[in-house]
Write an enzyme that holds these catalytic residues in place. Structure first.
Site, PDB file in Angstrom:
ATOM      1  N   GLY A   6      -1.490  13.644  -0.315  1.00 53.92           N
ATOM      2  CA  GLY A   6      -0.067  13.761  -0.003  1.00 53.92           C
ATOM      3  C   GLY A   6       0.272  13.791   1.477  1.00 53.92           C
ATOM      4  N   ASN A  43       1.235  11.262   3.206  1.00 53.17           N
ATOM      5  CA  ASN A  43       2.473  10.470   3.355  1.00 53.17           C
ATOM      6  C   ASN A  43       3.691  11.268   2.880  1.00 53.17           C
ATOM      7  OD1 ASN A  43       2.095   7.610   4.436  1.00 53.17           O
ATOM      8  ND2 ASN A  43       0.356   7.840   3.038  1.00 53.17           N
ATOM      9  N   LYS A  97       1.743   2.859 -22.669  1.00 54.80           N
ATOM     10  CA  LYS A  97       2.376   2.677 -21.362  1.00 54.80           C
ATOM     11  C   LYS A  97       3.901   2.703 -21.451  1.00 54.80           C
ATOM     12  CE  LYS A  97      -0.273   1.766 -17.723  1.00 54.80           C
ATOM     13  NZ  LYS A  97      -0.025   1.574 -16.302  1.00 54.80           N
ATOM     14  N   ASN A 142       6.692   1.140  -2.011  1.00 54.62           N
ATOM     15  CA  ASN A 142       5.296   1.579  -1.979  1.00 54.62           C
ATOM     16  C   ASN A 142       4.754   1.439  -0.565  1.00 54.62           C
ATOM     17  OD1 ASN A 142       2.628   2.204  -3.083  1.00 54.62           O
ATOM     18  ND2 ASN A 142       2.136   0.041  -2.779  1.00 54.62           N
ATOM     19  N   HIS A 175       1.259   0.669   1.424  1.00 56.44           N
ATOM     20  CA  HIS A 175      -0.091   0.147   1.189  1.00 56.44           C
ATOM     21  C   HIS A 175      -0.839   0.112   2.528  1.00 56.44           C
ATOM     22  CE1 HIS A 175      -3.283  -1.993  -0.829  1.00 56.44           C
ATOM     23  NE2 HIS A 175      -3.341  -2.768   0.233  1.00 56.44           N
TER      24      HIS A 175
HETATM   25  C1  GAR Z   1      -2.682   6.208   1.633  1.00 60.67           C
HETATM   26  O1  GAR Z   1      -3.536   5.635   2.587  1.00 60.67           O
HETATM   27  C2  GAR Z   1      -1.862   5.148   0.928  1.00 60.67           C
HETATM   28  O2  GAR Z   1      -1.470   4.109   1.778  1.00 60.67           O
HETATM   29  C3  GAR Z   1      -2.851   4.664  -0.088  1.00 60.67           C
HETATM   30  O3  GAR Z   1      -3.481   5.846  -0.563  1.00 60.67           O
HETATM   31  C4  GAR Z   1      -3.491   6.826   0.490  1.00 60.67           C
HETATM   32  C5  GAR Z   1      -2.885   8.109  -0.023  1.00 60.67           C
HETATM   33  O4  GAR Z   1      -2.950   9.130   0.936  1.00 60.67           O
HETATM   34  N1  GAR Z   1      -2.213   3.921  -1.128  1.00 60.67           N
HETATM   35  C6  GAR Z   1      -2.786   2.880  -1.731  1.00 60.67           C
HETATM   36  O5  GAR Z   1      -3.912   2.520  -1.487  1.00 60.67           O
HETATM   37  C7  GAR Z   1      -1.898   2.177  -2.759  1.00 60.67           C
HETATM   38  N2  GAR Z   1      -2.471   0.925  -3.144  1.00 60.67           N
HETATM   39  P1  GAR Z   1      -2.004  10.399   0.889  1.00 60.67           P
HETATM   40  O6  GAR Z   1      -2.073  10.991  -0.531  1.00 60.67           O
HETATM   41  O7  GAR Z   1      -2.603  11.345   1.899  1.00 60.67           O
HETATM   42  O8  GAR Z   1      -0.600   9.974   1.245  1.00 60.67           O
END
Ligand code: GAR
Length: 200
Positions: free
Chosen positions: A11, A13, A65, A107, A109
């Site tokens: 988490g 982000n 789903k 999202n 990425h």
């Molecule tokens: C982040 O790096 C995000 O960009 C990535 O997972 C991580 C989560 O970190 N998302 C993906 O790869 C989606 N395809 P966080 O839980 O610390 O935010």
């Protein structure tokens, strides 16, 4: 603008969004609820520490789903959510959910799409693939979510240099610090501001 943040892990982000709201770099936005598909996601602790409702909704608790998608859409509708933010959310959302929130899901990425994205590219795997390919520049992308995996319209990107001796972990950290935590709050602000001017 009311947002829901969907998470699966640490988490950071989510924390970047919380901090941006607190520091008023992100205005006119309220984080109404955090939804995790993992009970023990540290993101839920971050939500609780900041007085934000947090819930765990797991696809495996629904017969299929569609049932999961229906429940999640109804749950977020009850919160009158304007924008769903996928912040490290590692579940592929069902079609019925994407239709219910069409154009209202974004999202983050951890690469410059269209590189290192699509099925199987998530978290550290993205950075492993970037290092394996030997790219000198990578970064992060915020995009709208459509029915494909990482195929929706791009909203924002930021480049980050790969450095000599990088491991997937050091690269992931730099991409988060220099790109993800910067462009995700900014993209949300952009959408909030345009929604506000539309409603005015
Ligand atoms: C982040 O790096 C995000 O960009 C990535 O997972 C991580 C989560 O970190 N998302 C993906 O790869 C989606 N395809 P966080 O839980 O610390 O935010």
């Amino acid at each position: 603008m009311k947002i829901a943040v969907l998470v699966s892990g640490g988490g950071t982000n989510l924390q970047a969004i919380i901090d941006a709201v607190k520091e008023r770099r992100l205005t006119g936005v309220s984080i109404e609820v955090v939804v995790s598909n993992k009970e023990d996601a540290f993101a839920l602790t971050r939500a609780a520490d900041n007085g934000i409702p947090g819930v765990c909704i797991r696809p495996k608790d629904y017969p299929d789903k569609d049932a999961y998608g229906n429940y999640l859409a109804g749950f977020l509708r009850d919160y009158e959510i304007d924008l769903v933010v996928l912040a490290g959310f590692l579940v592929v959302l069902p079609k019925n959910f994407i239709e219910a929130f069409a154009g209202k899901i974004i999202n983050i990425h951890p690469s410059l799409i269209p590189s290192f994205c699509g099925d199987g590219y998530y978290g550290l795997r993205v950075h492993e693939a970037a290092l394996r390919r030997g790219v000198k520049v990578t970064g992060a992308t915020v995009h709208y979510v459509d029915e494909g995996t990482d195929t929706g319209p791009i909203i924002a990107q930021k480049a980050v240099y790969v450095e000599e001796g990088d491991t997937p972990e050091t690269l992931q950290k730099r991409v988060m610090e220099q790109a993800e935590w910067v462009i995700l709050p900014r993209a949300i602000q952009m959408i909030a501001s345009s929604l506000e001017s539309f409603r005015a």
